[in-house]
Design an enzyme around this catalytic site. Structure first.
Site, short mmCIF file in Angstrom:
data_model
loop_
_atom_site.label_atom_id
_atom_site.label_comp_id
_atom_site.label_asym_id
_atom_site.label_seq_id
_atom_site.Cartn_x
_atom_site.Cartn_y
_atom_site.Cartn_z
N SER A 149 0.84 -5.58 -0.81
CA SER A 149 1.74 -5.62 0.48
C SER A 149 1.66 -6.90 1.13
CB SER A 149 1.16 -4.35 1.29
OG SER A 149 2.16 -4.19 2.26
N ARG A 219 2.37 3.71 14.57
CA ARG A 219 1.79 4.02 13.49
C ARG A 219 2.72 5.26 12.71
NH1 ARG A 219 -1.16 2.22 9.43
NH2 ARG A 219 -2.88 3.55 8.78
N ASP A 315 8.42 3.33 -4.18
CA ASP A 315 7.94 2.38 -2.94
C ASP A 315 9.53 1.95 -2.42
OD1 ASP A 315 7.36 0.63 -1.09
OD2 ASP A 315 5.92 -0.51 -2.56
N HIS A 348 4.72 3.34 -1.10
CA HIS A 348 4.16 2.28 -1.01
C HIS A 348 2.66 2.48 -0.85
CE1 HIS A 348 3.63 -2.05 0.23
NE2 HIS A 348 2.97 -1.71 1.38
N ASP A 349 2.28 3.62 -0.76
CA ASP A 349 0.75 3.84 -0.50
C ASP A 349 0.16 3.89 -1.78
OD1 ASP A 349 -0.22 4.04 2.10
OD2 ASP A 349 -0.10 6.19 2.02
#
Lengths: 377, 377
Positions: A149, A219, A315, A348-349
């Site tokens: 990232s 968040r 992602d 993305h995680d």
């Protein structure tokens, strides 16, 4: 249990010039190292962190068995990045809230807490600071730099800012710059923080408060973009928190709401609001092709490292198409590139999760680097 | 210039029972009508609105040449939904802030402004209220019901709640329910509003303030999800606001930031915070398959209308896949369905924009209905 590690700190007195025109002096960088630097100092690997991470990349702290570093599944003795073979350095970036000098520290020019006056830092500034840490550690050349990232952007930037100091670069779940939608999400998160009355123009420390409302919203938005649609539907779908609907706009009805609120609450307890602003801005600014009229091929002409690019199919924050842009620019420059597009449901995680194919690709890549090191001795 | 229209209001004294178990009495519904109801009252078309819209669907108000209704490109004399042939009804839903009874009105039981005490309303409740308006207008059966996005959900629900009263249904850019990601975005928007100190638990009217900070964030998030990645990159990309970077986390650097802040500011000036909560919750709750163990085919067994479904390729809020779920459920029930998947770059917003193929599909569909009306006379 993982191996024990000890965080360290390196002070720097000299001013570091920043891309904004400002500079920062009397700062310190938090870092950790794992493994042993070999005699010719050729086996160092620098690991760069993303938004919500730090120098604590792997291992655990003494007496804290659950304190595994954020990439502990990837890095350690016998792991994909094998600390029996490599000397791994984790570093916390300037402006962070996890140990290196940041907005909650005192400005040596005024004696007051920096707060919103902490200078705006860029990916390039971070790489400059990382290079100074290597200087201090007596390491001239990195066997590899690696990051996911935003960390991947730093790895990319290393190959452009210090091509002679980095032999390999692993760029995972990253992009050559943010697109409009990425910037848009960052901006909403920043506005949520900045317009929280408890932000006090970035000097909330003096008021004994924290803009938690804004941090929670930031968040929650972040979490939505880290996950794929697929994994969200699979993990939460339309599952209710209770057996029956409560018919309320403010109570929690759905499990996904409960999850997001929990993540937001947790984050607002430990993350610094000014750091959030700085890091998202560094993301926005990163654009190595910008200085070349948008021509990424021209930007990568200076890179000499051998590359590994990894992306994940679901992602949507940094999609595989963005990694392929980098692969193409490197191939157009006839650079050595390995590219793996991992079919993973986690969005993305995924770059932080266990996936045997992903971890296997990284393992093979580092095994080849280790073999090259053996040969060159 | 478009044709002139006059908004109207219909009062209802009797209590309307709601899905939550509560009821609402002494309410009124704002509506508009265009065209002429024919002698046998068979040419009425009800148009249902989405989140940020109202009964003002087409035409302009006297002396306000720029006051075109939100679907004025679709509806009017000679347009796709031709008001020379159909009697079109636009209605503002209960709980809205554009004319019908909503949170900013007085609760007849207490004499106080409803605020957060306005009862939670569902898509099904809205359809019940719409049916009462039709009763009051003396219309037993609709030639068609039509809506986009949340409006499409109301059109769907009409065919299930009052199958005998609706002969055709146009469901555009919609979905059979929200998925986890849709709910997640709604929840972040709601939390931004509810945690704004100016929200005062939903009774901000008494304090003479408006939770504008929260509304701005909610609208910015909304706008990101209405647009496609493609159109954002095309319209804004990484374009800067000024010639040079300012190196600031709070000033506007990128055009996309400027656009989002403008949209957020504008929205916070006119939209009611409690209405936003109510409408997003109605979206969350809608799930006609829920009462059938998630079996959409079983849910649509009662529908007898002929359907038109339209989706847009780059709509990631309500993707074509979601429309196809509805199409499949209808076909499994051997219902008549026309389906158009329009290749358009504009994302969810496409349903409000001019696209000749899209407007042409709707035109053809209504021409067939008009022909059926002629034949049946």
């Amino acid at each position: 249990m993982s191996f024990e590690v000890v965080p360290q700190s390196m002070p720097f007195a000299d001013p570091l010039p920043l891309r904004s025109g400002a500079s920062i002096r009397d700062y310190s960088l938090a870092y950790e190292t794992y493994g042993t630097l070999n005699a010719d100092k050729s086996n160092a690997v620098l690991v760069c962190h993303a938004l919500n991470a730090s120098h604590h990349v792997a291992g655990v702290y003494a007496g804290q068995p659950k304190s595994e570093g954020w990439w502990d599944n990837m890095i350690g003795p016998g792991k994909s990045l094998d600390t029996n073979r490599f000397f791994v350095i984790g570093i916390n970036n300037l402006g962070s809230c996890f140990g290196s000098t940041g907005p909650m520290h005192a400005n040596p020019d005024t004696g007051r807490i920096y707060g919103a006056d902490f200078p705006v830092v860029t990916v390039e500034d971070w790489v400059d600071a990382q290079a100074r840490l290597l200087d201090a550690l007596g390491i001239q050349t990195l066997a590899a730099v690696m990051g996911g990232s935003l960390g991947g952007m730093q790895a990319l930037s290393w190959t452009l800012q210090y091509p002679e100091r980095v032999r390999h670069a692993a760029v995972i779940a990253s992009a050559p710059n943010l697109n409009a939608e990425n910037i848009a999400f960052n901006e909403v998160a920043r506005r949520a923080i900045v317009t929280d009355p408890d932000f006090h123009g970035g000097h909330f420390y003096e008021h004994g408060v924290v803009p938690k409302r804004g941090l929670r919203i930031a968040r929650m938005i972040g979490h939505i973009t880290y996950l794929s649609d697929d994994v969200m539907n699979q993990k939460f779908g339309r599952q209710l928190k209770a057996d029956d609907l409560r018919y309320s706009t403010q109570d929690i009805e759905f499990q996904i709401e409960s999850y997001l609120r929990y993540q937001g609450d947790k984050f607002s307890e430990y993350f610094d609001a000014n750091t959030y602003l700085l890091i998202t801005r560094a993301l926005d600014y990163f654009d190595p092709a910008g200085a070349h009229g948008g021509d990424l091929r021209a930007a990568f002409a200076r890179a000499t490292a051998k590359f590994l690019l990894v992306s994940f199919t679901t992602d949507w924050r940094f999609s595989p198409a963005r990694s392929r842009e980098i692969v193409k620019a490197l191939l157009d420059n006839r650079r050595s590139v390995s590219y793996a597009e991992i079919d993973a449901p986690h969005g993305h995680d995924a770059f932080l999760l266990d996936d045997v194919r992903y971890l296997g690709v990284v393992r093979s890549w580092f095994e080849r680097i280790a073999a090259e090191l053996e040969t060159s001795r």
